[in-house]
Design a protein around this motif. Structure first.
Motif, PDB file in Angstrom:
ATOM      1  N   THR A  35      14.596  38.663  31.828  1.00 56.84           N
ATOM      2  CA  THR A  35      15.201  39.898  31.340  1.00 56.84           C
ATOM      3  C   THR A  35      15.482  39.741  29.854  1.00 56.84           C
ATOM      4  OG1 THR A  35      16.817  41.640  31.832  1.00 56.84           O
ATOM      5  CG2 THR A  35      17.638  39.365  31.795  1.00 56.84           C
ATOM      6  N   SER A  37      17.407  39.061  26.509  1.00 54.74           N
ATOM      7  CA  SER A  37      18.338  37.952  26.238  1.00 54.74           C
ATOM      8  C   SER A  37      19.806  38.291  26.431  1.00 54.74           C
ATOM      9  CB  SER A  37      18.143  37.447  24.798  1.00 54.74           C
ATOM     10  OG  SER A  37      16.858  36.943  24.635  1.00 54.74           O
ATOM     11  N   ALA A  40      20.773  38.121  30.165  1.00 57.62           N
ATOM     12  CA  ALA A  40      20.320  36.986  30.978  1.00 57.62           C
ATOM     13  C   ALA A  40      21.471  36.246  31.659  1.00 57.62           C
ATOM     14  CB  ALA A  40      19.500  36.024  30.125  1.00 57.62           C
ATOM     15  N   ILE A  56      16.205  31.630  35.197  1.00 49.52           N
ATOM     16  CA  ILE A  56      16.150  32.896  34.454  1.00 49.52           C
ATOM     17  C   ILE A  56      15.605  32.601  33.066  1.00 49.52           C
ATOM     18  CG2 ILE A  56      17.489  34.780  33.444  1.00 49.52           C
ATOM     19  CD1 ILE A  56      19.555  34.270  35.745  1.00 49.52           C
ATOM     20  N   ALA A  58      15.226  34.116  29.381  1.00 45.22           N
ATOM     21  CA  ALA A  58      15.732  35.144  28.482  1.00 45.22           C
ATOM     22  C   ALA A  58      14.649  35.482  27.465  1.00 45.22           C
ATOM     23  CB  ALA A  58      16.982  34.647  27.767  1.00 45.22           C
TER      24      ALA A  58
END
Length: 122
Positions: A35, A37, A40, A56, A58
């Protein structure tokens, strides 16, 4: 490698993110979630990533701005310079030559979008 990209509102719930992911094709085979930054570290996304056993990634808004997406939201285009945060984040995180295997889908409460891309990795 398969990466799920997400766009979402700050008050998104784990249930909404999960619903969007399942509608996009589910967590099977995912190696990461991605996703923008500044989102995130959202708690709901961290919970979903933990549930799926993936990290995850970023993606900076500067990188997202340069990515053309098949779906387009006027609001997202004005804010991020790309048509879909979910699609652009998935493509960026999946690496050069990545392609979408699922365009963005939206949760029923409209707080989360998810898309899945496949690529060679970054």
């Amino acid at each position: 490698m398969k990466v799920a990209g997400f766009g979402f509102k700050r008050d998104v719930t784990l249930a909404s993110l999960r619903e969007a992911l399942l509608a996009a094709g589910g967590p099977e085979g995912l190696v990461a979630m991605a996703t923008v930054s500044d989102k995130a570290d959202a708690e709901a996304l961290k919970l979903l990533a933990r549930e799926c056993g993936v990290p995850i990634k970023a993606v900076s808004s500067d990188v997202l701005a340069g990515i053309l997406t098949p779906t387009r939201s006027k609001l997202i285009t004005e804010k991020f310079g790309t048509g879909s945060v979910a699609e652009a984040a998935a493509l960026a995180a999946a690496g050069p030559g990545a392609r979408l295997i699922s365009t963005r889908v939206v949760s029923q409460d409209r707080t989360a979008t998810a898309a899945i891309a496949e690529g060679d990795g970054a």
